[in-house]
Design a protein around this motif. Structure first.
Motif, mmCIF file in Angstrom:
data_model
loop_
_atom_site.group_PDB
_atom_site.id
_atom_site.type_symbol
_atom_site.label_atom_id
_atom_site.label_comp_id
_atom_site.label_asym_id
_atom_site.label_seq_id
_atom_site.Cartn_x
_atom_site.Cartn_y
_atom_site.Cartn_z
ATOM 1 N N VAL A 196 0.830 -1.204 0.000
ATOM 2 C CA VAL A 196 0.000 0.000 0.000
ATOM 3 C C VAL A 196 0.871 1.264 0.000
ATOM 4 O O VAL A 196 0.507 2.291 -0.573
ATOM 5 N N VAL A 197 2.029 1.169 0.604
ATOM 6 C CA VAL A 197 3.112 2.157 0.430
ATOM 7 C C VAL A 197 4.407 1.368 0.231
ATOM 8 O O VAL A 197 4.446 0.183 0.516
ATOM 9 N N HIS A 198 5.439 2.007 -0.280
ATOM 10 C CA HIS A 198 6.720 1.348 -0.552
ATOM 11 C C HIS A 198 6.572 0.220 -1.576
ATOM 12 O O HIS A 198 7.224 -0.820 -1.480
ATOM 13 N N ILE B 239 3.695 12.537 10.487
ATOM 14 C CA ILE B 239 2.635 12.593 11.499
ATOM 15 C C ILE B 239 3.163 12.060 12.822
ATOM 16 O O ILE B 239 4.196 11.384 12.859
ATOM 17 N N GLN B 240 2.404 12.332 13.886
ATOM 18 C CA GLN B 240 2.869 11.929 15.214
ATOM 19 C C GLN B 240 2.164 10.691 15.747
ATOM 20 O O GLN B 240 2.645 10.048 16.670
ATOM 21 N N ASP B 241 0.998 10.393 15.174
ATOM 22 C CA ASP B 241 0.168 9.313 15.710
ATOM 23 C C ASP B 241 -0.226 8.379 14.559
ATOM 24 O O ASP B 241 -0.688 8.846 13.509
ATOM 25 N N GLY B 242 -0.055 7.076 14.781
ATOM 26 C CA GLY B 242 -0.340 6.090 13.744
ATOM 27 C C GLY B 242 -1.728 6.195 13.137
ATOM 28 O O GLY B 242 -1.939 5.853 11.970
ATOM 29 N N HIS C 31 8.475 -5.908 9.573
ATOM 30 C CA HIS C 31 7.582 -5.498 10.662
ATOM 31 C C HIS C 31 8.407 -4.950 11.828
ATOM 32 O O HIS C 31 9.255 -5.685 12.360
ATOM 33 N N PRO C 32 8.182 -3.687 12.211
ATOM 34 C CA PRO C 32 8.956 -3.146 13.341
ATOM 35 C C PRO C 32 8.728 -3.935 14.626
ATOM 36 O O PRO C 32 9.498 -3.810 15.582
ATOM 37 N N GLY C 33 7.695 -4.759 14.648
ATOM 38 C CA GLY C 33 7.419 -5.589 15.823
ATOM 39 C C GLY C 33 8.191 -6.894 15.816
ATOM 40 O O GLY C 33 8.083 -7.680 16.753
ATOM 41 N N HIS C 34 8.954 -7.180 14.762
ATOM 42 C CA HIS C 34 9.834 -8.353 14.781
ATOM 43 C C HIS C 34 11.097 -7.959 15.547
ATOM 44 O O HIS C 34 12.029 -7.394 14.977
ATOM 45 N N GLN D 86 3.564 2.755 18.020
ATOM 46 C CA GLN D 86 2.474 1.904 18.507
ATOM 47 C C GLN D 86 1.512 1.570 17.365
ATOM 48 O O GLN D 86 1.058 0.440 17.228
ATOM 49 N N GLY D 87 1.231 2.547 16.511
ATOM 50 C CA GLY D 87 0.356 2.321 15.351
ATOM 51 C C GLY D 87 0.995 1.363 14.366
ATOM 52 O O GLY D 87 0.346 0.462 13.822
ATOM 53 N N ARG D 88 2.292 1.521 14.155
ATOM 54 C CA ARG D 88 2.998 0.642 13.224
ATOM 55 C C ARG D 88 2.927 -0.807 13.692
ATOM 56 O O ARG D 88 2.845 -1.726 12.880
ATOM 57 N N LEU D 89 2.967 -1.002 15.000
ATOM 58 C CA LEU D 89 3.007 -2.366 15.519
ATOM 59 C C LEU D 89 1.758 -3.153 15.138
ATOM 60 O O LEU D 89 1.783 -4.375 15.054
ATOM 61 N N PHE D 90 0.664 -2.450 14.883
ATOM 62 C CA PHE D 90 -0.529 -3.150 14.396
ATOM 63 C C PHE D 90 -0.469 -3.350 12.886
ATOM 64 O O PHE D 90 -0.766 -4.428 12.358
ATOM 65 N N SER D 91 -0.069 -2.303 12.159
ATOM 66 C CA SER D 91 -0.304 -2.249 10.721
ATOM 67 C C SER D 91 0.465 -3.276 9.885
ATOM 68 O O SER D 91 -0.041 -3.784 8.890
ATOM 69 N N TYR D 92 1.680 -3.582 10.277
ATOM 70 C CA TYR D 92 2.530 -4.359 9.364
ATOM 71 C C TYR D 92 2.084 -5.817 9.201
ATOM 72 O O TYR D 92 2.076 -6.333 8.097
ATOM 73 N N THR D 93 1.699 -6.478 10.294
ATOM 74 C CA THR D 93 1.229 -7.852 10.139
ATOM 75 C C THR D 93 -0.077 -7.838 9.371
ATOM 76 O O THR D 93 -0.298 -8.653 8.470
ATOM 77 N N ASP D 94 -0.914 -6.896 9.712
ATOM 78 C CA ASP D 94 -2.228 -6.800 9.080
ATOM 79 C C ASP D 94 -2.088 -6.694 7.564
ATOM 80 O O ASP D 94 -2.779 -7.378 6.805
ATOM 81 N N THR D 95 -1.165 -5.851 7.111
ATOM 82 C CA THR D 95 -1.037 -5.649 5.667
ATOM 83 C C THR D 95 -0.510 -6.907 4.970
ATOM 84 O O THR D 95 -0.879 -7.194 3.841
#
Ligand code: HDD
Length: 682
Positions: free
Chosen positions: A74-76, A156-159, A340-343, A357-366
């Motif tokens: 969706v990006v990159h 932005i400051q918030d996911g 994934h930044p959560g790895h 914190q927002g990124r930690l949700f988004s990457y697996t989901d995508t």
């Protein structure tokens, strides 16, 4: 420790070998392994009759083809990757227990994907954009991903605002234009109405957004992470990659032309250099902050629109990464890699940075939509090199065959295994940060200053860098149709710097800002890329010559320049052999039809005896274009006659000398300088 695993730089490659397939020289089969006798004609009822339903070979081949594409990121979406290895210089034991950061003797295999952010998968690579710089470390404790960009701050400051910024910067939805560009109304409308984007926008308008090469970019983890050591003590940490070749950029006119001339410019550069054995190197740096110092700064260290000035919190260089192998198959490896930044691994933890914190949700989901289900960790490129065991089962594309009856925890039948590991056994234990507060949807007061660091960035730029930033604003806002948005931007950036806002306003036909100015006078020299390293290594040199050149001289010069890492390529009238007067020959790599000035770093004008008006005219245009892009130009003897004007011949970075030794030395130095910004270009 009993769970110690031997991982070395070859571990990933060895693992991948089991999945590689060589088709060359084999018999053609169906996916079921049956040999097929014919692959050009479908099965028909009669030579001119209809194709039969029973043609399983046709159906299988066509069905597979029909399903070849997966959704792009969706990006990159546009990216290119390579393998390599990472080695720490000294043990980081004091700060983190992460195993791959302990022992300088250990080489950890890595896979790095560079990308643009906005454009779709087939877009050009030299567009004005942020570049992604994502690294997968295959460590003995599992996969660690450092998912970074080439700019140290974010929009932005918030996911929760990520979908908004991405919708605003992507092509506009009614006509899907423009491709891979922020130069349109919705991006700038977003900026004007979400002023936290001010700092990042300054970076986006700077030379950082048009890198010369993936090999010449810094990388930044952006978010604030935590290091945690064996004793449970934590530190705040920011990650940096520093390129061995320094940070260098294209000029905007050149970047736009390359988009047409060679849309694959950055991947070609990476691919070719790795193939030739010029392995890109990056040093890993960390800024480390004691927990006690969390509130010592004028900015909030958890705000991703802020950087930590290197002069205040120095970057400690802790290791080196070398990229030394290209992929075998772009889809299988580069496209299917899932970051994934959560790895994380034990010793690396998160902070409350709301973007992180927002990124930690988004990457697996995508990855679930992109790679088609929850088993993407089993795709060869994503597999950890250490074994993994848990009770997760089934799902699309499951590869492992987990034997036994038990797929739950706790159990007596399997004796409670696979069993959680204690911290001593290598189990991940979250850092026990104390948190308390009321549930609120609010911006912290400490996140409200959007302009101070944008001003710091502006103050830190050299004169040419400032000019490029002004030009970029003029270009981008010149493409914005809404007069109101243009005016809002001018008024907004007056808070960063009044001269900047006035320079933009004057050009784009808005009123000067109503108010503005700033009292920020601080600068951070580390932010200017002109203060990074310079090297002639791997710079591409166009050598323009025709039959009848002075062979010995050219050979001497090219050998001399090659010794400092310069890569010469010959441009002549036709492809094939070019002959010098003394029997020395070269193979022409290009003609003016197959290449262009913009894809070279420097030009060496040799000439020869050709009287072709066409060739001489094109040579003149070629060298003038290089000159106008501030590139080094060298000429000896006859070649000097090609330099169009006296003014050009006397300019900085134009080396004219008939003393060959001196020429090699001076031209080599000029090639390392890369651009001569104080050259007058008309
Ligand atoms: Fe992101 C991809 C870097 C903020 C959501 N991001 C992606 C990639 C990089 C980054 C390099 C490409 C990885 C690859 O090559 O496959 N992203 C960043 C950085 C950020 C950042 C440095 C700022 C700190 N990203 C960010 C936020 C969100 C996302 C705030 C959502 C809340 N990013 C994604 C994503 C992507 C992604 C939608 C698209 C494809 C993918 O993840 O695998 O989940």
């Amino acid at each position: 420790m009993n769970n110690e695993r031997k991982i070395n730089e070859n571990s990933k490659n060895e693992q991948l070998e089991a999945f590689r397939v060589e088709d060359k020289g084999k018999k053609l089969t169906t996916n079921q392994g049956m040999k097929v006798s014919e692959d050009e004609f479908s099965l028909k009822a009669g030579e001119r009759g209809p194709t039969l339903m029973e043609d399983f070979h046709f159906r299988e081949k066509m069905t597979h083809f029909d399903h070849e594409r997966i959704p792009e990121r969706v990006v990159h979406a546009r990216g290119f990757a390579a393998y390599g290895e990472f080695q720490v210089y000294e043990s980081m034991r004091k700060y983190t227990k992460a195993k791959f950061l302990q022992n300088p003797g250990v080489k950890t295999p890595v896979f790095v994907r560079f990308s643009t952010v906005v454009g779709s998968r087939g877009s050009a690579e030299t567009v004005r954009d942020v570049r992604g710089f994502a690294t997968k470390f295959y460590t003995e404790e599992g996969v660690y991903d450092l998912v970074a960009n080439n700019m140290p701050v974010f929009f932005i400051q918030d996911g929760i605002k990520f979908p908004d910024i991405v919708h605003a910067i992507k092509p506009e939805p009614d006509n899907e234009m423009p491709q891979a560009s922020s130069a349109h109304d919705t991006y700038w409308d977003f900026v004007a109405n979400n002023q936290e984007a001010a700092h990042m926008t300054m970076w986006l308008m700077s030379d950082r957004a048009i890198p010369r090469s993936f090999r010449m970019m810094e990388g930044f983890g952006v978010n604030t992470f935590r290091f945690v050591n064996e004793d449970g003590k934590a530190y705040f940490v920011k990650f940096h990659w520093k390129p061995k070749l320094g940070v260098h950029s294209l000029v905007w006119d050149e970047a736009q032309k390359i988009s047409g001339e060679d849309p694959d410019y950055h991947r070609r550069d990476l691919w070719e250099n790795i193939e030739k054995g010029h392995f890109p190197e990056f040093e890993l740096g960390v800024q480390i902050l004691d927990e006690e110092d969390e509130f010592k700064f004028t900015f909030d260290i958890l705000d991703a629109t802020k950087l930590w000035p290197e002069e205040e919190i120095p970057v400690k260089i802790i290791g080196k990464m070398i990229l030394n192998r290209n992929v075998d198959n772009v889809f299988a490896e580069t496209e299917q890699v899932a970051f994934h930044p959560g790895h994380v691994v034990p010793g690396i933890d998160f902070t409350n940075d709301p973007l992180l914190q927002g990124r930690l949700f988004s990457y697996t989901d995508t990855q679930l939509i992109r790679l088609g289900g929850p088993n993407f960790h089993e795709i060869p490129i994503n597999r950890s090199v250490c074994p993994f065991h848990n009770n997760q089962r089934d799902g699309y594309h499951r590869q492992t065959i987990n034997v036994g009856k038990v797929s739950y925890h706790k159990s007596s039948l399997a004796g409670n295994t696979p069993a959680p590991a204690s911290a001593e056994e290598g189990g991940y234990v979250h850092y026990q940060e104390k948190v308390e507060g009321r549930k609120v949807r609010e911006r912290s007061e400490s996140f409200r200053d959007h302009f101070s660091q944008a001003s710091l960035f502006w103050n830190s730029m050299s004169k040419p860098e400032k000019k490029h930033i002004i030009d970029a604003y003029r270009f981008e806002l010149g493409k914005v149709k809404s007069q109101s948005v243009r005016q809002q931007i001018v008024d907004m950036f007056a808070n960063v710097n009044l001269d900047l806002a006035l320079a933009i306003a004057e050009y784009i036909g808005t009123k000067p800002p109503k108010s503005g100015g700033t009292n920020i006078t601080k600068s951070s020299p580390a932010l200017s890329q002109l203060n990074t390293k310079y090297s002639a290594e791997t710079r591409k040199l166009a050598v323009i010559l025709t039959d009848g050149f002075n062979g010995k001289e050219v050979q001497f010069v090219l050998e001399g320049l090659k010794a400092s890492g310069v890569q010469p390529e010959i441009i002549s009238e036709t492809l094939g052999t070019v002959r010098g007067t003394d029997g020395i020959t070269f193979k022409a790599d290009h003609t003016f039809l197959t290449t262009d000035s913009v894809v070279f770093d420097a030009v060496y004008m040799v000439r020869g005896s050709s009287k072709s008006v066409e060739f001489n005219k094109e040579a003149g245009q070629f060298v003038y274009e290089a000159y106008s892009h501030y590139k080094p130009i060298g000429a000896t003897h006859d070649g000097k006659r090609w330099l169009e004007t006296d003014e050009m011949g006397q300019s900085v970075g134009v080396i004219l000398s008939d003393d060959m030794k001196r020429f090699i030395e001076e031209f080599g130095e000029a090639i390392a300088v890369h651009r001569f910004w104080n050259r007058t270009v008309v």
